[in-house]
Design a protein around this motif. Structure first.
Motif, PDB file in Angstrom:
ATOM      1  N   SER A  33       0.858  -1.184   0.000  1.00 47.09           N
ATOM      2  CA  SER A  33       0.000   0.000   0.000  1.00 47.09           C
ATOM      3  C   SER A  33       0.895   1.236   0.000  1.00 47.09           C
ATOM      4  N   PHE A  34       0.518   2.220  -0.810  1.00 45.72           N
ATOM      5  CA  PHE A  34       1.387   3.373  -1.043  1.00 45.72           C
ATOM      6  C   PHE A  34       0.590   4.668  -1.039  1.00 45.72           C
ATOM      7  N   ARG A  35       1.194   5.717  -0.462  1.00 46.52           N
ATOM      8  CA  ARG A  35       0.559   7.036  -0.461  1.00 46.52           C
ATOM      9  C   ARG A  35       1.082   7.899  -1.600  1.00 46.52           C
ATOM     10  N   ASN A  36       1.969   7.355  -2.404  1.00 48.17           N
ATOM     11  CA  ASN A  36       2.586   8.116  -3.474  1.00 48.17           C
ATOM     12  C   ASN A  36       2.734   7.224  -4.700  1.00 48.17           C
ATOM     13  N   ALA A  37       2.285   7.713  -5.862  1.00 48.20           N
ATOM     14  CA  ALA A  37       2.336   6.898  -7.092  1.00 48.20           C
ATOM     15  C   ALA A  37       3.769   6.635  -7.529  1.00 48.20           C
ATOM     16  N   LEU A  38       4.668   7.578  -7.288  1.00 47.47           N
ATOM     17  CA  LEU A  38       6.071   7.391  -7.692  1.00 47.47           C
ATOM     18  C   LEU A  38       6.715   6.267  -6.886  1.00 47.47           C
ATOM     19  N   VAL A  39       6.419   6.219  -5.597  1.00 51.39           N
ATOM     20  CA  VAL A  39       6.946   5.137  -4.760  1.00 51.39           C
ATOM     21  C   VAL A  39       6.361   3.797  -5.211  1.00 51.39           C
ATOM     22  N   ALA A  40       5.078   3.806  -5.534  1.00 53.09           N
ATOM     23  CA  ALA A  40       4.438   2.585  -6.038  1.00 53.09           C
ATOM     24  C   ALA A  40       5.076   2.144  -7.354  1.00 53.09           C
ATOM     25  N   GLY A  41       5.380   3.124  -8.219  1.00 56.22           N
ATOM     26  CA  GLY A  41       6.024   2.817  -9.500  1.00 56.22           C
ATOM     27  C   GLY A  41       7.384   2.182  -9.313  1.00 56.22           C
ATOM     28  N   LEU A  44       6.874  -1.353  -8.305  1.00 57.49           N
ATOM     29  CA  LEU A  44       6.446  -2.166  -9.442  1.00 57.49           C
ATOM     30  C   LEU A  44       7.585  -2.464 -10.415  1.00 57.49           C
ATOM     31  N   SER A  45       8.611  -1.635 -10.421  1.00 63.67           N
ATOM     32  CA  SER A  45       9.759  -1.901 -11.293  1.00 63.67           C
ATOM     33  C   SER A  45      10.548  -3.121 -10.837  1.00 63.67           C
ATOM     34  N   GLU A  46      10.348  -3.515  -9.579  1.00 63.05           N
ATOM     35  CA  GLU A  46      11.082  -4.652  -9.021  1.00 63.05           C
ATOM     36  C   GLU A  46      10.162  -5.802  -8.597  1.00 63.05           C
ATOM     37  N   LYS A  48       5.866  -7.582  -8.977  1.00 61.02           N
ATOM     38  CA  LYS A  48       4.722  -7.767  -9.870  1.00 61.02           C
ATOM     39  C   LYS A  48       3.424  -7.685  -9.088  1.00 61.02           C
ATOM     40  N   ALA A  49       2.459  -6.998  -9.670  1.00 61.45           N
ATOM     41  CA  ALA A  49       1.099  -6.978  -9.121  1.00 61.45           C
ATOM     42  C   ALA A  49       0.134  -7.363 -10.232  1.00 61.45           C
ATOM     43  N   ASP A  50      -0.882  -8.128  -9.883  1.00 58.31           N
ATOM     44  CA  ASP A  50      -1.896  -8.509 -10.863  1.00 58.31           C
ATOM     45  C   ASP A  50      -2.953  -7.418 -11.017  1.00 58.31           C
ATOM     46  N   ALA A  51      -3.166  -6.646  -9.949  1.00 54.80           N
ATOM     47  CA  ALA A  51      -4.203  -5.610  -9.972  1.00 54.80           C
ATOM     48  C   ALA A  51      -3.795  -4.421  -9.106  1.00 54.80           C
ATOM     49  N   ILE A  52      -4.278  -3.237  -9.506  1.00 55.79           N
ATOM     50  CA  ILE A  52      -4.006  -2.006  -8.763  1.00 55.79           C
ATOM     51  C   ILE A  52      -5.313  -1.296  -8.465  1.00 55.79           C
ATOM     52  N   MET A  70       2.461   3.465 -17.701  1.00 61.91           N
ATOM     53  CA  MET A  70       2.944   2.103 -17.472  1.00 61.91           C
ATOM     54  C   MET A  70       3.048   1.343 -18.791  1.00 61.91           C
ATOM     55  N   ASN A  71       4.141   0.623 -18.969  1.00 64.43           N
ATOM     56  CA  ASN A  71       4.315  -0.185 -20.184  1.00 64.43           C
ATOM     57  C   ASN A  71       3.465  -1.446 -20.130  1.00 64.43           C
ATOM     58  N   GLN A  72       3.522  -2.143 -19.020  1.00 67.85           N
ATOM     59  CA  GLN A  72       2.715  -3.346 -18.825  1.00 67.85           C
ATOM     60  C   GLN A  72       1.712  -3.070 -17.714  1.00 67.85           C
ATOM     61  N   LYS A  73       0.457  -2.957 -18.094  1.00 69.96           N
ATOM     62  CA  LYS A  73      -0.563  -2.550 -17.139  1.00 69.96           C
ATOM     63  C   LYS A  73      -1.205  -3.765 -16.468  1.00 69.96           C
TER      64      LYS A  73
END
Length: 239
Positions: A33-41, A44-46, A48-52, A70-73
């Motif tokens: 769980s993240f309060r910032n999209a950049l931190v979440a990004g 995700l670079s390291e 995998k999530a199936d859903a956001i 996102m390249n792979q959504k």
């Protein structure tokens, strides 16, 4: 099968609620769980999530732009307090859209959409197709169940017990009639006032009893014998 999810929202209480909903849903797994999209990004670079599940209105990069870049959504459910964002959300192929304040019933409805979409993608990738899923509420949990995995359903007063290829039957509030209306008559048949059977699970029939593939026996009611005989005759005729 659990779907690995992350939640993103800059509001602490909203993020806490969203995370709790994910944790309370049997077929979802909270991976972060993240309060910032950049931190979440970065996560995700390291990972995998199936859903956001992501809020749209956030400082810095908003939820819509975050998903667009996102390249792979993964599968996406947007959350927002403003209904006018709904169209924009679906333009980026969101699975669903939740309007705040979010109740658990609405969240669960979106989660079920995510689950079905996930199975569809998995089936296409493996060439195995997609199973038809129903969601059953039992013991304070919502359980996804493939219809073809059901062996038979038994009525018990205000409840029904669903026997499937799982080890334990599922007890849920409901009537046999409601399941009879829900399930395809080509696949399921009511054979007694207390039983519906999956026709493909019938091993043999005799002495007003049906032997099923799980080696359980259920009675055939006199009122339902004609329909069962019709099914038998039609299948003999096909052969």
């Amino acid at each position: 099968m659990k779907i690995k999810c992350i939640a993103i929202d800059d509001e602490p209480l909203a993020l806490q609620q969203l995370s709790r909903y994910i944790l309370d849903t049997e077929f979802l797994e909270l991976a972060g769980s993240f309060r910032n999209a950049l931190v979440a990004g970065k996560w995700l670079s390291e990972n995998k999530a199936d859903a956001i599940f992501v809020d749209i209105e956030m400082p810095g990069i908003n939820g819509l732009d975050f998903i667009r870049e996102m390249n792979q959504k993964p599968l996406v459910v947007f959350t927002t307090a403003h209904s006018e964002y709904a169209l924009e959300g679906f333009k980026v192929d969101a699975t669903d859209y939740l309007l705040k304040p979010i109740g658990y019933r609405d969240f669960l409805h979106s989660a079920e959409k995510v689950y079905r979409q996930f199975l569809l993608i998995q089936g296409a990738a493996t060439g195995q197709g997609n199973k038809h899923i129903i969601f059953v509420r039992s013991e304070y949990k919502t359980i996804p169940l493939a219809i073809e995995d059901i062996i038979f359903i038994e009525s018990q007063s205000e409840y029904v017990r669903i026997f499937s290829h799982e080890k334990r039957p599922i007890m849920t509030l409901g009537s046999l009639k409601s399941y009879q209306e829900m399930l395809s008559p080509r696949l399921f048949l009511r054979v007694h006032r207390s039983f519906i059977v999956n026709l493909s699970s019938i091993k043999s029939i005799g002495n007003k009893q049906i032997l099923l593939t799980n080696d359980m026996r259920i009675p055939v009611g006199k009122l339902y014998e004609p329909d069962l005989k019709k099914h038998i005759n039609e299948n003999i005729h096909r052969k």
